[in-house]
Design a protein around this motif. Sequence first.
Motif, PDB file in Angstrom:
ATOM      1  N   GLN A 187      -5.831   3.193  -3.878  1.00 12.54           N
ATOM      2  CA  GLN A 187      -5.643   1.824  -2.673  1.00 12.54           C
ATOM      3  C   GLN A 187      -5.578   0.220  -2.907  1.00 12.54           C
ATOM      4  N   GLU A 245       1.634   0.423  -1.829  1.00 19.60           N
ATOM      5  CA  GLU A 245       2.517   0.459   0.389  1.00 19.60           C
ATOM      6  C   GLU A 245       3.087   1.226  -0.115  1.00 19.60           C
ATOM      7  N   GLN A 246       4.441   2.188   0.825  1.00 16.90           N
ATOM      8  CA  GLN A 246       5.013   3.272   0.579  1.00 16.90           C
ATOM      9  C   GLN A 246       6.392   2.658   0.816  1.00 16.90           C
ATOM     10  N   TYR A 292      -7.193  -0.137   5.775  1.00 17.72           N
ATOM     11  CA  TYR A 292      -5.791  -0.349   5.002  1.00 17.72           C
ATOM     12  C   TYR A 292      -4.483  -0.755   5.987  1.00 17.72           C
ATOM     13  N   PHE A 335      -1.056  -2.139   7.694  1.00 12.23           N
ATOM     14  CA  PHE A 335      -0.005  -2.743   7.300  1.00 12.23           C
ATOM     15  C   PHE A 335       1.318  -3.047   8.945  1.00 12.23           C
ATOM     16  N   TYR A 379       5.278  -2.882   9.913  1.00 12.92           N
ATOM     17  CA  TYR A 379       7.098  -2.851   9.230  1.00 12.92           C
ATOM     18  C   TYR A 379       7.817  -3.251  10.401  1.00 12.92           C
ATOM     19  N   LEU A 397       8.447  -4.056   4.462  1.00 14.17           N
ATOM     20  CA  LEU A 397       7.370  -4.204   4.553  1.00 14.17           C
ATOM     21  C   LEU A 397       7.924  -5.353   4.709  1.00 14.17           C
ATOM     22  N   LYS A 431       0.342  -6.938   4.702  1.00 12.87           N
ATOM     23  CA  LYS A 431      -0.318  -5.611   4.538  1.00 12.87           C
ATOM     24  C   LYS A 431      -1.607  -5.977   3.996  1.00 12.87           C
ATOM     25  N   GLU A 464      -3.682   3.409   6.905  1.00  7.68           N
ATOM     26  CA  GLU A 464      -3.956   4.213   5.536  1.00  7.68           C
ATOM     27  C   GLU A 464      -5.198   4.924   5.760  1.00  7.68           C
TER      28      GLU A 464
END
Lengths: 116, 113
Positions: free
Chosen positions: A99, A104-105, B32, B34, B36, B46, B49, B94
């Motif tokens: 990480q 990121e995806q 972590y 995010f 989206y 995205l 983050k 995540e």
Amino acid sequence: DGGITQSPKYLFRKEGQNVTLSCEQNLNHDAMYWYRQDPGQGLRLIYYSQIVNDFQKGDIAEGYSVSREKKESFPLTVTSAQKNPTAFYLCASREAGGQSSYNEQFFGPGTRLTVL
Amino acid sequence: AQSVTQPDIHITVSEGASLELRCNYSYGATPYLFWYVQSPGQGLQLLLKYFSGDTLVQGIKGFEAEFKRSQSSFNLRKPSVHWSDAAEYFCAVESSNDYKLSFGAGTTVTVRA
């Protein structure tokens, strides 16, 4: 341009048929993912692969199968054992290596599968 | 196991007004996080983050989010909404073990003129 492509955009299948959804990436990412999206349920993980020739089941793997023979490709087969396959399917990829702010995806545009 | 809750299924906001979307997470270690965005029939893009450091994170399209550890929250904000912001928004956390994402159910934003 680097990115993820999914084909076809729309797919129709008769009950009892297997169907394969394509996912290709040219981002040189090691990890790839398949998600299923249903209204009001967010995204649920079907299968993921951290490296070529290896993959793991996600939360809803029953009725699905995958292969990872090449780094850039991660096809998903929806089998006749999947009881309710009509959904929007999203493929994603990610750099490996832990990480960090760089990881990121990235998502493809999706395939909408309808079972007739 | 980690999880994410987005309490608001649908929010309607006037163009030019401010927007705040709520996100609460459950995760044992440092999260972590995010955000989206998804337009109808499209993939996810995205917005921003959070990994570490400054708890106020700036993203694309004028969005920002604030990480509050004490409240297990990561709310998304935009000071002035444009009609093009109408979309569905997903918060995700995540896992540090296997880098899997867990998503909330999403919040649909409608922008009225």
